[in-house]
Write a protein that holds these residues in place. Structure first.
Motif, PDB file in Angstrom:
ATOM      1  N   VAL A  92      16.886  30.264 -38.107  1.00  0.00           N
ATOM      2  CA  VAL A  92      17.644  29.121 -37.591  1.00  0.00           C
ATOM      3  C   VAL A  92      18.068  29.371 -36.145  1.00  0.00           C
ATOM      4  CG1 VAL A  92      19.802  27.817 -37.816  1.00  0.00           C
ATOM      5  CG2 VAL A  92      18.449  28.342 -39.850  1.00  0.00           C
ATOM      6  N   LEU A  93      18.573  30.566 -35.864  1.00  0.00           N
ATOM      7  CA  LEU A  93      18.999  30.896 -34.500  1.00  0.00           C
ATOM      8  C   LEU A  93      17.822  30.871 -33.530  1.00  0.00           C
ATOM      9  CD1 LEU A  93      21.494  33.819 -35.256  1.00  0.00           C
ATOM     10  CD2 LEU A  93      22.060  31.492 -34.553  1.00  0.00           C
ATOM     11  N   LEU A  94      16.641  31.301 -33.988  1.00  0.00           N
ATOM     12  CA  LEU A  94      15.459  31.294 -33.122  1.00  0.00           C
ATOM     13  C   LEU A  94      14.987  29.863 -32.841  1.00  0.00           C
ATOM     14  CD1 LEU A  94      13.426  34.292 -34.594  1.00  0.00           C
ATOM     15  CD2 LEU A  94      14.382  34.145 -32.300  1.00  0.00           C
ATOM     16  N   MET A  95      15.026  29.003 -33.849  1.00  0.00           N
ATOM     17  CA  MET A  95      14.545  27.632 -33.650  1.00  0.00           C
ATOM     18  C   MET A  95      15.500  26.818 -32.783  1.00  0.00           C
ATOM     19  SD  MET A  95      11.610  27.539 -34.898  1.00  0.00           S
ATOM     20  CE  MET A  95      11.323  25.776 -34.694  1.00  0.00           C
ATOM     21  N   ILE A  96      16.768  27.218 -32.722  1.00  0.00           N
ATOM     22  CA  ILE A  96      17.707  26.539 -31.829  1.00  0.00           C
ATOM     23  C   ILE A  96      17.333  26.800 -30.375  1.00  0.00           C
ATOM     24  CG2 ILE A  96      20.112  26.536 -31.041  1.00  0.00           C
ATOM     25  CD1 ILE A  96      20.968  27.005 -33.920  1.00  0.00           C
ATOM     26  N   GLN A  97      16.726  27.959 -30.073  1.00  0.00           N
ATOM     27  CA  GLN A  97      16.479  28.344 -28.684  1.00  0.00           C
ATOM     28  C   GLN A  97      15.520  27.415 -27.929  1.00  0.00           C
ATOM     29  OE1 GLN A  97      15.521  32.531 -28.597  1.00  0.00           O
ATOM     30  NE2 GLN A  97      17.479  33.123 -29.498  1.00  0.00           N
ATOM     31  N   PRO A  98      14.362  26.966 -28.327  1.00  0.00           N
ATOM     32  CA  PRO A  98      13.615  27.295 -29.545  1.00  0.00           C
ATOM     33  C   PRO A  98      12.572  28.376 -29.276  1.00  0.00           C
ATOM     34  CG  PRO A  98      12.696  25.342 -28.526  1.00  0.00           C
ATOM     35  CD  PRO A  98      13.781  25.831 -27.600  1.00  0.00           C
ATOM     36  N   ASP A  99      12.201  29.125 -30.339  1.00  0.00           N
ATOM     37  CA  ASP A  99      11.205  30.190 -30.236  1.00  0.00           C
ATOM     38  C   ASP A  99      10.425  30.240 -31.549  1.00  0.00           C
ATOM     39  OD1 ASP A  99       9.676  32.381 -29.723  1.00  0.00           O
ATOM     40  OD2 ASP A  99      11.322  33.687 -29.121  1.00  0.00           O
ATOM     41  N   PHE A 100       9.427  29.380 -31.656  1.00  0.00           N
ATOM     42  CA  PHE A 100       8.658  29.245 -32.896  1.00  0.00           C
ATOM     43  C   PHE A 100       7.799  30.476 -33.151  1.00  0.00           C
ATOM     44  CE2 PHE A 100       5.050  27.204 -35.303  1.00  0.00           C
ATOM     45  CZ  PHE A 100       5.769  27.031 -36.477  1.00  0.00           C
ATOM     46  N   GLY A 101       7.247  31.074 -32.086  1.00  0.00           N
ATOM     47  CA  GLY A 101       6.386  32.247 -32.251  1.00  0.00           C
ATOM     48  C   GLY A 101       7.127  33.426 -32.851  1.00  0.00           C
ATOM     49  N   SER A 102       8.330  33.719 -32.337  1.00  0.00           N
ATOM     50  CA  SER A 102       9.110  34.828 -32.882  1.00  0.00           C
ATOM     51  C   SER A 102       9.566  34.542 -34.308  1.00  0.00           C
ATOM     52  CB  SER A 102      10.337  35.096 -31.994  1.00  0.00           C
ATOM     53  OG  SER A 102       9.938  35.591 -30.736  1.00  0.00           O
ATOM     54  N   THR A 103       9.839  33.272 -34.605  1.00  0.00           N
ATOM     55  CA  THR A 103      10.218  32.905 -35.976  1.00  0.00           C
ATOM     56  C   THR A 103       9.112  33.261 -36.957  1.00  0.00           C
ATOM     57  OG1 THR A 103      11.528  31.061 -35.108  1.00  0.00           O
ATOM     58  CG2 THR A 103      11.019  31.020 -37.458  1.00  0.00           C
ATOM     59  N   ILE A 104       7.869  32.990 -36.571  1.00  0.00           N
ATOM     60  CA  ILE A 104       6.725  33.318 -37.423  1.00  0.00           C
ATOM     61  C   ILE A 104       6.641  34.829 -37.641  1.00  0.00           C
ATOM     62  CG2 ILE A 104       4.203  33.325 -37.523  1.00  0.00           C
ATOM     63  CD1 ILE A 104       4.229  30.621 -36.179  1.00  0.00           C
ATOM     64  N   ILE A 105       6.870  35.614 -36.591  1.00  0.00           N
ATOM     65  CA  ILE A 105       6.786  37.072 -36.715  1.00  0.00           C
ATOM     66  C   ILE A 105       7.865  37.594 -37.659  1.00  0.00           C
ATOM     67  CG2 ILE A 105       7.228  39.218 -35.471  1.00  0.00           C
ATOM     68  CD1 ILE A 105       5.529  38.335 -33.278  1.00  0.00           C
ATOM     69  N   PHE A 106       9.110  37.152 -37.484  1.00  0.00           N
ATOM     70  CA  PHE A 106      10.189  37.610 -38.350  1.00  0.00           C
ATOM     71  C   PHE A 106       9.905  37.247 -39.810  1.00  0.00           C
ATOM     72  CE2 PHE A 106      12.631  38.018 -34.443  1.00  0.00           C
ATOM     73  CZ  PHE A 106      13.479  39.077 -34.732  1.00  0.00           C
ATOM     74  N   ALA A 107       9.479  36.011 -40.052  1.00  0.00           N
ATOM     75  CA  ALA A 107       9.215  35.578 -41.427  1.00  0.00           C
ATOM     76  C   ALA A 107       8.042  36.328 -42.035  1.00  0.00           C
ATOM     77  CB  ALA A 107       8.950  34.070 -41.450  1.00  0.00           C
TER      78      ALA A 107
END
Length: 377
Positions: free
Chosen positions: A158-173
């Motif tokens: 959620v914090l990453l998508m607020i920035q937004p940073d979709f690529g890093s969200t995929i890596i974390f997940a």
């Protein structure tokens, strides 16, 4: 202490990392003139090797950090990573409020030379924290470790998508899913995670404009495909052996030649064979760690090292896939090769942790005689 570290450290892994760093210096030197030209303008003119000299400074800071971390005991590293994870998540709460907006995103905190990206530093701390949470099940089978680690991952997403940073969200997940699979998650849960990931990508497509533009460009050739198409042309311009150091010309047309698209610069100046060698080195690092973990008995160390290795390899894979048009543009650096300040320091922290969790004591190897003695005792 240094002598003990030398005999305990995985020297093969250390050499592979050193080779990557050396390649990175050569690559940044090759890409620096293009990057300096791109960002020069007005009253500001950068010298051709501006980014190369800055990379030397960042390496002078990062490499000692990596070595120092690799010398620390696992228990102390676990405590530091828990504190680091809490601190980085706290900083990510502040990023949308006080962070400067760059290219339509708020991912950094600080000003000028002191800007850092908290999500980059969070990656290694997050992985070690999740490994600790999942390893608690060995002590208490009733702990909902999957739920706890999933809640932490959801908060970070959620914090990453607020920035937004979709690529890093995929890596974390993705790293979290790999780690819960190693921790013994059942197949139904993993299948549910896969379906949830697909649903998340679909939702991002409809509600996240940047993701929609990049996916449309990747799948249907719509929109501005200048970046990925130019990267591919640059990558293949040098053929198998390349045009030689400093001989590339297409790199001057790349949007981020010293960071996101440095792999294409390597292809133009040093050839596709050099690109293949770099891909093999990344693969060798991941395989080396996973093979090393076959002799490890501690669940926490296994999960932490495996997660760190997978995150490292996944980031390299995504960057190279973008450069060869196998993935939409992500804005992700190539580990230890791309230019970067906070990125280089964060990668050094992660690699230091990885070296620490793969250390072995040569005097305590479980030979048949040691096993027989310990069982008799």
């Amino acid at each position: 202490a240094v002598g003990r570290w030398f005999w305990e450290i995985d020297r093969v892994l250390l050499v592979l990392v050193a080779v990557l760093i050396a390649i990175g210096l050569v690559a940044v030197a090759a890409a620096s003139p293009a990057g300096a030209q791109r960002y020069s303008g007005g009253n500001v003119t950068f010298p051709p090797l501006y980014y190369f000299y800055r990379q030397l400074v960042w390496l002078a800071l990062s490499v000692p950090v990596m070595i120092i971390i690799s010398m620390m005991p696992r228990e102390r590293l676990r405590h530091l990573c828990l504190l680091g994870c809490a601190g980085c998540i706290g900083a990510m709460f502040l990023v949308p409020l006080i962070g400067p907006e760059i290219n339509g995103a708020r991912r950094w905190i600080g000003f000028g030379f002191a800007q850092v990206q908290p999500s980059e530093f969070l990656k290694p701390f997050f992985i070690v924290t999740v490994a600790w949470i999942l390893s608690l099940k060995e002590k208490d089978k009733g702990l909902p470790v999957m739920i706890l680690s999933g809640a932490l991952t959801a908060l970070v997403a959620v914090l990453l998508m607020i920035q937004p940073d979709f690529g890093s969200t995929i890596i974390f997940a993705t790293v979290w899913i790999i780690m819960i699979a190693l921790a013994g998650a059942n197949i139904r849960l993993l299948a549910g995670m896969a379906v949830g990931g697909l649903v998340g990508i679909v939702l991002a497509y409809f509600f996240y404009d940047v993701a929609q533009v990049r996916i449309d460009g990747f799948l249907f050739g719509e929109g501005d495909r200048f970046q990925v198409e130019n990267a591919m042309r640059t990558l293949t311009a040098g053929g198998l052996l390349g045009m030689g150091p400093g001989g590339g010309t297409r790199k001057f047309h790349l949007p981020e030649p010293h960071t996101d698209y440095i792999f294409s610069v390597i292809g133009e100046e040093f050839g596709l064979i050099a690109c293949m060698a770099i891909a093999i080195i990344y693969c060798a690092i991941v395989v080396r760690v996973l093979v090393k973990l076959l002799d490890e008995d501690e669940p926490f160390a296994i999960l932490a090292a495996a997660g760190l290795a997978c995150q490292f390899g996944l980031q390299a894979l995504i960057n190279m896939a973008v450069n060869v048009q196998l993935a939409p543009s992500k804005g992700m650096t190539l580990p230890f090769i791309s230019y970067g300040g906070s990125s280089m320091l964060a990668l050094s922290i992660g690699m230091g942790l990885l070296l620490a969790f793969t250390r072995t004591n040569p005097y305590l190897k479980r030979s048949p005689y040691v096993v027989k003695w310990s069982e008799g005792r």
